[in-house]
Design a protein around this motif. Structure first.
Motif, PDB file in Angstrom:
ATOM      1  N   MET A   1     -36.235-108.043 -17.335  1.00 43.15           N
ATOM      2  CA  MET A   1     -36.059-109.081 -18.236  1.00 43.15           C
ATOM      3  C   MET A   1     -36.859-110.373 -17.946  1.00 43.15           C
ATOM      4  O   MET A   1     -37.107-110.675 -16.567  1.00 43.15           O
ATOM      5  N   GLN A  84     -16.000-104.595 -14.901  1.00 36.80           N
ATOM      6  CA  GLN A  84     -16.941-103.704 -15.774  1.00 36.80           C
ATOM      7  C   GLN A  84     -17.833-102.965 -14.760  1.00 36.80           C
ATOM      8  O   GLN A  84     -17.861-101.795 -14.967  1.00 36.80           O
ATOM      9  N   ALA A  85     -18.422-104.005 -14.068  1.00 34.35           N
ATOM     10  CA  ALA A  85     -19.394-103.285 -12.939  1.00 34.35           C
ATOM     11  C   ALA A  85     -18.684-102.588 -12.090  1.00 34.35           C
ATOM     12  O   ALA A  85     -19.266-101.657 -11.615  1.00 34.35           O
ATOM     13  N   ARG A  88     -17.478 -99.433 -13.386  1.00 33.88           N
ATOM     14  CA  ARG A  88     -18.606 -98.621 -14.081  1.00 33.88           C
ATOM     15  C   ARG A  88     -18.075 -98.361 -15.525  1.00 33.88           C
ATOM     16  O   ARG A  88     -18.271 -97.153 -16.137  1.00 33.88           O
ATOM     17  N   ASN A  89     -17.459 -99.157 -16.147  1.00 36.60           N
ATOM     18  CA  ASN A  89     -16.876 -98.529 -17.350  1.00 36.60           C
ATOM     19  C   ASN A  89     -17.086 -99.947 -18.287  1.00 36.60           C
ATOM     20  O   ASN A  89     -16.464-101.169 -18.115  1.00 36.60           O
ATOM     21  N   PRO A  90     -17.151 -99.818 -19.613  1.00 35.73           N
ATOM     22  CA  PRO A  90     -17.511-101.018 -20.445  1.00 35.73           C
ATOM     23  C   PRO A  90     -16.342-101.367 -21.207  1.00 35.73           C
ATOM     24  O   PRO A  90     -16.192-102.351 -21.909  1.00 35.73           O
ATOM     25  N   ASN A 226     -24.893-104.239  -9.036  1.00 30.20           N
ATOM     26  CA  ASN A 226     -25.993-103.582  -9.807  1.00 30.20           C
ATOM     27  C   ASN A 226     -26.200-101.890  -9.178  1.00 30.20           C
ATOM     28  O   ASN A 226     -26.238-100.982 -10.117  1.00 30.20           O
ATOM     29  N   MET A 229     -24.204 -99.366 -10.660  1.00 27.83           N
ATOM     30  CA  MET A 229     -24.410 -98.899 -11.959  1.00 27.83           C
ATOM     31  C   MET A 229     -24.730 -97.179 -11.644  1.00 27.83           C
ATOM     32  O   MET A 229     -24.733 -96.355 -12.634  1.00 27.83           O
ATOM     33  N   LEU A 230     -25.490 -97.007 -10.573  1.00 25.99           N
ATOM     34  CA  LEU A 230     -26.128 -95.380 -10.442  1.00 25.99           C
ATOM     35  C   LEU A 230     -24.763 -94.460  -9.913  1.00 25.99           C
ATOM     36  O   LEU A 230     -25.256 -93.412 -10.017  1.00 25.99           O
ATOM     37  N   ARG A 279     -24.660-108.412 -22.358  1.00 23.75           N
ATOM     38  CA  ARG A 279     -25.510-107.533 -22.075  1.00 23.75           C
ATOM     39  C   ARG A 279     -26.514-107.094 -23.311  1.00 23.75           C
ATOM     40  O   ARG A 279     -27.577-106.695 -22.825  1.00 23.75           O
ATOM     41  N   SER A 284     -28.262-105.899 -18.364  1.00 24.74           N
ATOM     42  CA  SER A 284     -26.984-105.784 -17.510  1.00 24.74           C
ATOM     43  C   SER A 284     -27.340-106.063 -16.315  1.00 24.74           C
ATOM     44  O   SER A 284     -26.345-105.854 -15.454  1.00 24.74           O
ATOM     45  N   ASP A 285     -28.097-106.863 -15.781  1.00 23.30           N
ATOM     46  CA  ASP A 285     -28.412-107.241 -14.430  1.00 23.30           C
ATOM     47  C   ASP A 285     -27.368-108.175 -14.121  1.00 23.30           C
ATOM     48  O   ASP A 285     -27.099-109.348 -14.807  1.00 23.30           O
ATOM     49  N   TYR A 340     -25.299 -99.121 -28.205  1.00 23.50           N
ATOM     50  CA  TYR A 340     -25.317 -99.817 -27.025  1.00 23.50           C
ATOM     51  C   TYR A 340     -24.853 -98.740 -25.829  1.00 23.50           C
ATOM     52  O   TYR A 340     -25.105 -98.459 -24.700  1.00 23.50           O
ATOM     53  N   PHE A 342     -24.091 -95.100 -25.818  1.00 23.23           N
ATOM     54  CA  PHE A 342     -25.125 -94.058 -25.364  1.00 23.23           C
ATOM     55  C   PHE A 342     -25.803 -93.605 -26.514  1.00 23.23           C
ATOM     56  O   PHE A 342     -25.583 -93.848 -27.630  1.00 23.23           O
TER      57      PHE A 342
ATOM     58  N   GLU B  85     -27.013 -90.579 -14.162  1.00 25.81           N
ATOM     59  CA  GLU B  85     -26.752 -91.501 -15.212  1.00 25.81           C
ATOM     60  C   GLU B  85     -26.339 -93.060 -14.751  1.00 25.81           C
ATOM     61  O   GLU B  85     -26.079 -93.162 -13.799  1.00 25.81           O
ATOM     62  N   LEU B  86     -26.606 -93.896 -15.937  1.00 20.15           N
ATOM     63  CA  LEU B  86     -26.310 -95.194 -15.526  1.00 20.15           C
ATOM     64  C   LEU B  86     -24.925 -95.601 -16.423  1.00 20.15           C
ATOM     65  O   LEU B  86     -24.775 -95.102 -17.443  1.00 20.15           O
ATOM     66  N   SER B  87     -24.162 -96.456 -15.704  1.00 19.14           N
ATOM     67  CA  SER B  87     -23.097 -96.799 -16.657  1.00 19.14           C
ATOM     68  C   SER B  87     -23.269 -97.933 -17.659  1.00 19.14           C
ATOM     69  O   SER B  87     -22.398 -98.238 -18.496  1.00 19.14           O
ATOM     70  N   PHE B  88     -24.261 -98.686 -17.608  1.00 11.55           N
ATOM     71  CA  PHE B  88     -24.746 -99.678 -18.400  1.00 11.55           C
ATOM     72  C   PHE B  88     -26.388 -99.396 -18.926  1.00 11.55           C
ATOM     73  O   PHE B  88     -27.000 -98.996 -17.886  1.00 11.55           O
ATOM     74  N   PRO B  89     -26.671-100.206 -19.760  1.00 11.98           N
ATOM     75  CA  PRO B  89     -28.057-100.013 -20.097  1.00 11.98           C
ATOM     76  C   PRO B  89     -28.837-100.923 -19.138  1.00 11.98           C
ATOM     77  O   PRO B  89     -28.570-102.003 -18.859  1.00 11.98           O
ATOM     78  N   LEU B  90     -30.054-100.359 -18.629  1.00  8.23           N
ATOM     79  CA  LEU B  90     -30.825-101.099 -17.746  1.00  8.23           C
ATOM     80  C   LEU B  90     -32.403-100.660 -18.250  1.00  8.23           C
ATOM     81  O   LEU B  90     -32.624 -99.818 -18.716  1.00  8.23           O
ATOM     82  N   MET B  98     -34.011-101.004  -7.997  1.00  5.06           N
ATOM     83  CA  MET B  98     -32.998-100.607  -7.131  1.00  5.06           C
ATOM     84  C   MET B  98     -33.368 -99.919  -5.935  1.00  5.06           C
ATOM     85  O   MET B  98     -32.741-100.083  -4.955  1.00  5.06           O
TER      86      MET B  98
END
Lengths: 342, 254
Positions: A1, A84-85, A88-90, A226, A229-230, A279, A284-285, A340, A342, B85-90, B98
Motif C-alpha cells: 500500500m 480477527q487477526a 484468522r477469521n473475519p 500479520n 495470516m499465513l 481492510r 489488511s496490514d 472480499y 474469497f 492460504e491467507l486468512s485476509f487479503p494481502l 513476510m
C-alpha cells in the motif's frame, strides 16, 4: 500500500472525528452555543467556577460523554482488529471469547443483588463488577479450551468454548432478569444495549488511560499478527512464539474491551464492522489497521451516539440499538457486493 | 550441515518415523522420496522443529536444534509447504515481505525492500506486485511463496549456513513450473554455496534430475540414502514403490 494513500485515509478519519466531536458536543437535549463552549473552556483554564447552567452541562455531561465515546469506540474497534487477526477469521468480534457476556453477567449481578451485599465502591461498583465478570468469563474460556490438549490451545477449540461460555453467561443474565424486580430488570436491559449517558470524568480518565496504553502495546504485535495470516505453523517458522503471542494479545483485548464495556454497557457491531471497512480501504496490514481502527471506531461511536441522542430528542435511544441497526445492513451489503472473503 | 541422530516420532502407539539417522551435506540438494504414509512429511517437520522427536535429536552443525531460539532459526532456515492460504487479503508484495519479518524489528529497512524487489524479479512477480494474493491462481500463489521463502534466506547469515526445507512444494503445479522452480533453486545455489536444500518430492524424474543425494523412505524408516544414481535403481524403486520402472525412469535421457 502506498504511503500517501494511507496518509489521506488517516487524515480524513481524523478530520471527520474532530468535526463529529464538535457537533456532538454542541447538540443534544440542550443545544449549547459556541460562545458558551468557549467561555466554559476559558473559565476552566483559569481555574474559575462555572457560572451558567449550559456551561456546566457542557463541562460535566457533554464533554465527558464525547470523550468517552471516542475512546470506547477506539477500544472496541481495535479489539476487533486484534481478535480477527488472532483467530484468522473475519467474523470474530471482541465479545466472542466471552468478554462482553461475562461483563453483562457481572453487571446484572450488581443490579439484582448489589444492594443486599455489604461491599460497595460507590459509582465504581458497576464498572468493577462488569470488568471482573468479563475477565472471569474470558479466563474461563481460555482455561477450558487449553485443558483439552495440555499445552497448545487451538483457535477452533477457543472459538467453540467461547460460544458455549457466552451461551452460559447470557442465560445467567436471563435468569437474573427473570428473578429481578421491574426497575432492576429494566436496568439490565438498558445496560445490555449500551449507553454513554452516564459518563463522568474519573471514569473517562480511566478508560482513556487503559485504551491508550493497550493500543500502544498492541502495535508491538502488529508484525507478528500479520505473519499469523499465513497460519500458526508458518508464523512459528518465521520465528514467532505463537502461544505467547496469543496469550499477550488476548490479555490486551480482554482488558481493553472489559474496561470499555464496564463503563458503557454492551455495544455490538463496532468491533466487527470497522476492521472490515478498513481492510477494503487500505488492505489488511495490521500495522495500519490498529491506528485506523482506533480512529474509525471513534468516528462510528461518536456518530452513533449523536444519532441516539437526536433521533428521539429529548429522549434517548440506547446506542447499541443504533450500532446494530446501522451495522447489520452495512455488513450484509458488504458481504453480498464484494468478493472480499474469497 | 543438518544431522539426524536416531530420530523416532510416535503419536500414541503409532510410529510415524522410526530410528532415522542421516547427514545432510552443506550446499547440496537432498530429496526425500517414498510412497504415501512413509513418513516423509513428518521427517521434514521434525527437521524444521514443528514437531519434537519422541527420541533422538536433530543437530544443526554441532548444535541441537531445540537449543536454538525460534527467532534465530528463522534467520537461516526457511520452510516452504504446499497450498498456503491467507486468512485476509494481502497484496503480493506484502506476502513476499513476510519473508523479511525475522530480519527487522517493526519497520522494513531499505535492505529488506531491496531484497523483496530482487526476489520478486527472480520469480517474475513484478507485474502482479499489487494484486490481491487471494485472487491468484495456484501456480501464481506458489511462485509468491517461493519468493517469500527466498527473501527470508536471501543473504548469508552470521549464525549458521542457510537451510531451505521443502514439504511437497510442487504438488498441484504443472510440469513446466515444477522444473522451472527447481531450476530457480539450483541457480540460486550456484551463487549461494552455503545453502543446503532438503525436500520431499513425489516425482522420481525431478529427483533424478535435481537431487545430488536421495533418501528413500519406506514404512517409517530410511530405506536407502546416498548419491542419487546409486539410490534410484530399479530394484530399490521396486522395493519401495512396488512399481517396475524401465530405463532407470528416463534418467539417462534427461
Amino acid at each position: 500500500m502506498k504511503r500517501s494513500r494511507i496518509g489521506v485515509i488517516f487524515l480524513s478519519l481524523l478530520l471527520l472525528l474532530i468535526l463529529l466531536a464538535l457537533i456532538s458536543a454542541k447538540y443534544g437535549a440542550v443545544e449549547i452555543s459556541n460562545q458558551e463552549i468557549w467561555e466554559a473552556l476559558v473559565r476552566i483554564s483559569k481555574g474559575q467556577e462555572l457560572m451558567d447552567l449550559n456551561e456546566r452541562i457542557f463541562m460535566q455531561i457533554r464533554l465527558p460523554r464525547v470523550i468517552m465515546g471516542i475512546f470506547v469506540g477506539a477500544a472496541l474497534a481495535v479489539g476487533g482488529v486484534l481478535m480477527q487477526a488472532l483467530f484468522r477469521n473475519p467474523i470474530v468480534e471482541p465479545g466472542l471469547v466471552g468478554t462482553s457476556s461475562g461483563a453483562a453477567f457481572g453487571a446484572a449481578l450488581y443490579f439484582v443483588l448489589g444492594a443486599t451485599f455489604q461491599w460497595n465502591l460507590g459509582e465504581w461498583t458497576l464498572p468493577v463488577a462488569a470488568c471482573l465478570g468479563g475477565i472471569c468469563s474470558t479466563a474461563l474460556v481460555f482455561y477450558l479450551s487449553r485443558s483439552r490438549n495440555s499445552s497448545k490451545s487451538s483457535v477452533v477449540s477457543l472459538l467453540l468454548t467461547g460460544i458455549a461460555i457466552n451461551a452460559l453467561f447470557l442465560s445467567g443474565v436471563g435468569f437474573l432478569s427473570y428473578i429481578a424486580r421491574d426497575p432492576q430488570a429494566r436496568s439490565i436491559t438498558f445496560w445490555n444495549l449500551g449507553t454513554l449517558s452516564g459518563a463522568y470524568w474519573q471514569g473517562v480518565l480511566f478508560v482513556v488511560v487503559v485504551t491508550v496504553s493497550c493500543l500502544l502495546l498492541s502495535l508491538r504485535y502488529a508484525k507478528n499478527l500479520n505473519a499469523l495470516m499465513l497460519g500458526e505453523q508458518e508464523a512459528q517458522l518465521l520465528g514467532m512464539n505463537v502461544n505467547t503471542l496469543k496469550m499477550k494479545v488476548l490479555l490486551l483485548n480482554v482488558i481493553m474491551v472489559a474496561v470499555a464495556t464496564a463503563f458503557v454497557g454492551v455495544i455490538g457491531f463496532v468491533g466487527l464492522i470497522v476492521p472490515h471497512l478498513l481492510r477494503m480501504l487500505h488492505g489488511s496490514d495490521n500495522r495500519y489497521l490498529i491506528w485506523s481502527g482506533a480512529l474509525m471506531g471513534a468516528v462510528v461511536l461518536t456518530a452513533s451516539d449523536l444519532v441516539a441522542r437526536l433521533l428521539l430528542s429529548p429522549a434517548e435511544l440506547p446506542i447499541g440499538i443504533v450500532t446494530s441497526m446501522v451495522g447489520v445492513p452495512i455488513f450484509i451489503v458488504l458481504l453480498r457486493r464484494t468478493n472480499y472473503f474469497f | 550441515m543438518l544431522t539426524l541422530k536416531n530420530i523416532s516420532y510416535q503419536i500414541k502407539d503409532k510410529t510415524l518415523v522410526e530410528d532415522v539417522s542421516a547427514n545432510f551435506q552443506e550446499g547440496k540438494i537432498n530429496l526425500i522420496l517414498g510412497p504415501n504414509g512413509a513418513g516423509k512429511s513428518t521427517l521434514i517437520k521434525l527437521m524444521s522443529g514443528e514437531l519434537k522427536p519422541s527420541s533422538g535429536q536433530v543437530f544443526v552443525e554441532d548444535e541441537p536444534l531445540v537449543q536454538i531460539p525460534l527467532a534465530q532459526q528463522a534467520k537461516f532456515r526457511a520452510v516452504l509447504s504446499q497450498n498456503l492460504e491467507l486468512s485476509f487479503p494481502l497484496k503480493v508484495h506484502e506476502v513476499v515481505m513476510m519473508g523479511r519479518y525475522p530480519h527487522f524489528e517493526s519497520k522494513p529497512q531499505e535492505v529488506d525492500k531491496a531484497i523483496c524487489d530482487q526476489a520478486m524479479d527472480r520469480f517474475d512477480l513484478q507485474q502482479m506486485a499489487h494484486r490481491n494474493y487471494l485472487t491468484l491462481s495456484g501456480g501464481e500463489k506458489q511462485r509468491v511463496q517461493f519468493a517469500r521463502v527466498f527473501a527470508q534466506i536471501w543473504q548469508a547469515s552470521a549464525l549458521k549456513p542457510r537451510l531451505l526445507l521443502l514439504d511437497e512444494p510442487l504438488t498441484f503445479l504443472d510440469i513446466y513450473y515444477q522444473y522451472e522452480l527447481m531450476q530457480q533453486i539450483k541457480d540460486f545455489m550456484k551463487s549461494n554455496p552455503d545453502l543446503t536444500v532438503i525436500g520431499v518430492i513425489h516425482d522420481l524424474n525431478i529427483a533424478a534430475h535435481f537431487a545430488e543425494h536421495t533418501f528413500l523412505m519406506k514404512a517409517s524408516q530410511l530405506f536407502k540414502q546416498g548419491i542419487t544414481a546409486k539410490v534410484l535403481t530399479e530394484e530399490n524403486i521396486y522395493e519401495v514403490f512396488k512399481v517396475r520402472v524401465k530405463d532407470r525412469f528416463m534418467m539417462d535421457k534427461l
